[in-house]
Design a protein around this motif. Structure first.
Motif, PDB file in Angstrom:
ATOM      1  N   LEU A 100      -0.495  -2.753   0.479  1.00 19.85           N
ATOM      2  CA  LEU A 100      -1.671  -2.333   1.226  1.00 19.85           C
ATOM      3  C   LEU A 100      -2.255  -3.495   2.026  1.00 19.85           C
ATOM      4  N   SER A 101      -2.305  -4.683   1.447  1.00 21.35           N
ATOM      5  CA  SER A 101      -2.786  -5.865   2.169  1.00 21.35           C
ATOM      6  C   SER A 101      -1.936  -6.108   3.407  1.00 21.35           C
ATOM      7  N   LEU A 102      -0.639  -5.959   3.254  1.00 28.19           N
ATOM      8  CA  LEU A 102       0.284  -6.173   4.362  1.00 28.19           C
ATOM      9  C   LEU A 102       0.121  -5.103   5.432  1.00 28.19           C
ATOM     10  N   CYS A 103      -0.025  -3.860   5.020  1.00 27.58           N
ATOM     11  CA  CYS A 103      -0.200  -2.752   5.957  1.00 27.58           C
ATOM     12  C   CYS A 103      -1.528  -2.898   6.705  1.00 27.58           C
ATOM     13  N   PHE A 104      -2.572  -3.266   5.984  1.00 29.95           N
ATOM     14  CA  PHE A 104      -3.875  -3.518   6.606  1.00 29.95           C
ATOM     15  C   PHE A 104      -3.747  -4.588   7.677  1.00 29.95           C
ATOM     16  N   SER A 105      -3.092  -5.694   7.331  1.00 24.19           N
ATOM     17  CA  SER A 105      -2.910  -6.788   8.277  1.00 24.19           C
ATOM     18  C   SER A 105      -2.124  -6.331   9.503  1.00 24.19           C
ATOM     19  N   ALA A 106      -1.041  -5.594   9.288  1.00 24.94           N
ATOM     20  CA  ALA A 106      -0.206  -5.144  10.400  1.00 24.94           C
ATOM     21  C   ALA A 106      -0.970  -4.222  11.341  1.00 24.94           C
ATOM     22  N   LYS A 107      -1.785  -3.342  10.788  1.00 31.55           N
ATOM     23  CA  LYS A 107      -2.566  -2.440  11.641  1.00 31.55           C
ATOM     24  C   LYS A 107      -3.609  -3.214  12.441  1.00 31.55           C
ATOM     25  N   GLU A 108      -4.154  -4.271  11.844  1.00 32.14           N
ATOM     26  CA  GLU A 108      -5.073  -5.126  12.577  1.00 32.14           C
ATOM     27  C   GLU A 108      -4.344  -5.867  13.704  1.00 32.14           C
ATOM     28  N   SER A 109      -3.127  -6.323  13.452  1.00 29.65           N
ATOM     29  CA  SER A 109      -2.339  -6.994  14.488  1.00 29.65           C
ATOM     30  C   SER A 109      -2.040  -6.051  15.648  1.00 29.65           C
ATOM     31  N   ILE A 110      -1.718  -4.804  15.328  1.00 26.87           N
ATOM     32  CA  ILE A 110      -1.477  -3.803  16.376  1.00 26.87           C
ATOM     33  C   ILE A 110      -2.742  -3.598  17.204  1.00 26.87           C
ATOM     34  N   TYR A 111      -3.879  -3.512  16.542  1.00 26.32           N
ATOM     35  CA  TYR A 111      -5.148  -3.330  17.252  1.00 26.32           C
ATOM     36  C   TYR A 111      -5.404  -4.496  18.211  1.00 26.32           C
ATOM     37  N   LYS A 112      -5.221  -5.719  17.706  1.00 29.40           N
ATOM     38  CA  LYS A 112      -5.472  -6.896  18.534  1.00 29.40           C
ATOM     39  C   LYS A 112      -4.521  -6.961  19.728  1.00 29.40           C
ATOM     40  N   ALA A 113      -3.280  -6.551  19.520  1.00 34.49           N
ATOM     41  CA  ALA A 113      -2.300  -6.592  20.607  1.00 34.49           C
ATOM     42  C   ALA A 113      -2.602  -5.554  21.681  1.00 34.49           C
TER      43      ALA A 113
END
Length: 247
Positions: A163-176
């Motif tokens: 979940l920590s990893l998925c949360f981080s990845a979704k944040e990276s997608i948002y920033k991109a």
């Protein structure tokens, strides 16, 4: 900067590389000790201190300093000196013409990714401290749906790590993608569809409604690095992958 100031700064932030697939971008990262932060670091390292940050807590100033300090190191890699990375009204960093970048931090770690816009049109980086098992059990319905939960459950990750990893990845997608979409979109816009532990990436289906206007008609990959302390993820898109329709 004096030797005394250099020593104090080196004790505060330890620059350390992270194994993440960032080509062609440059990654600068490091851990820091909040209790050793000194306001003087801004002037000593020639990092611009905005008025809004100067009035913030010591914790906020330390996090901001680390992000901009790492940004300065990344820019220096490309020969850019003394550029103040300011933020817009959405707190998005504003990079020099010809570059795209992203900054993230936790309470004791910060990272910056930077690349020429001729090679990448979009990138996002995000780091997250690993959630406790109790927090993961409580928070997962707000971050992922049942299908995504099942993908994590079928992987080698325990829920709090996945979940920590998925949360981080979704944040990276948002920033991109936010600079192109220019409006808020939530966690449901990117849906986890696969985990590849061998090549260390997560794959997401991205909202067609949001993606098609800017040319995103495919899955997105977020490469990652994870350890016992934090999850770090990174998303990059080439000019061919993003065809913005903005005027």
């Amino acid at each position: 900067m004096s030797k005394t100031a250099q020593k104090a700064l080196a004790e505060f932030i330890c620059i350390a590389p992270v194994d993440l697939r960032l080509n062609p971008a440059v990654l600068t990262s490091g851990s820091f000790k909040l209790e050793l932060f000194d306001d003087a670091f801004f002037s000593q390292a020639a990092i611009h201190l905005p008025d809004t940050i100067s009035r913030a807590s010591s914790k906020r100033k330390a996090e901001y300093f680390c992000g901009r300090y790492l940004a300065a190191l990344a820019l220096r890699h490309y020969g850019v000196e003394h550029f103040d990375v300011l933020a817009d009204d959405k707190r998005c960093p504003q990079w020099p013409a010809g570059f795209v970048g992203s900054i993230s931090h936790t309470d004791d770690f910060a990272a910056c990714a930077l690349a020429p816009s001729s090679e990448l049109s979009a990138l996002g980086i995000d780091c997250q401290a690993i959630l406790s098992s109790a927090k993961a059990e409580k928070l997962w319905p707000k971050i992922i749906d049942r299908d995504e939960f099942n993908i994590i459950a079928a992987s080698s990750f325990e829920l709090n790590y996945g979940l920590s990893l998925c949360f981080s990845a979704k944040e990276s997608i948002y920033k991109a993608l936010y600079p192109f979409i220019r409006k808020f979109f939530g966690f449901s816009a990117a849906k986890l569809c696969a985990i590849n532990p061998e090549q260390q990436y997560l794959e997401f289906d991205f909202s067609a409604e949001l993606g098609k206007p800017i040319g995103i008609e495919h899955t997105l990959r977020a490469y990652y690095h994870i350890d016992s302390n934090r999850a770090l993820s990174y998303v990059q898109l080439s000019p061919e992958q993003v065809c913005s329709q903005r005027s």
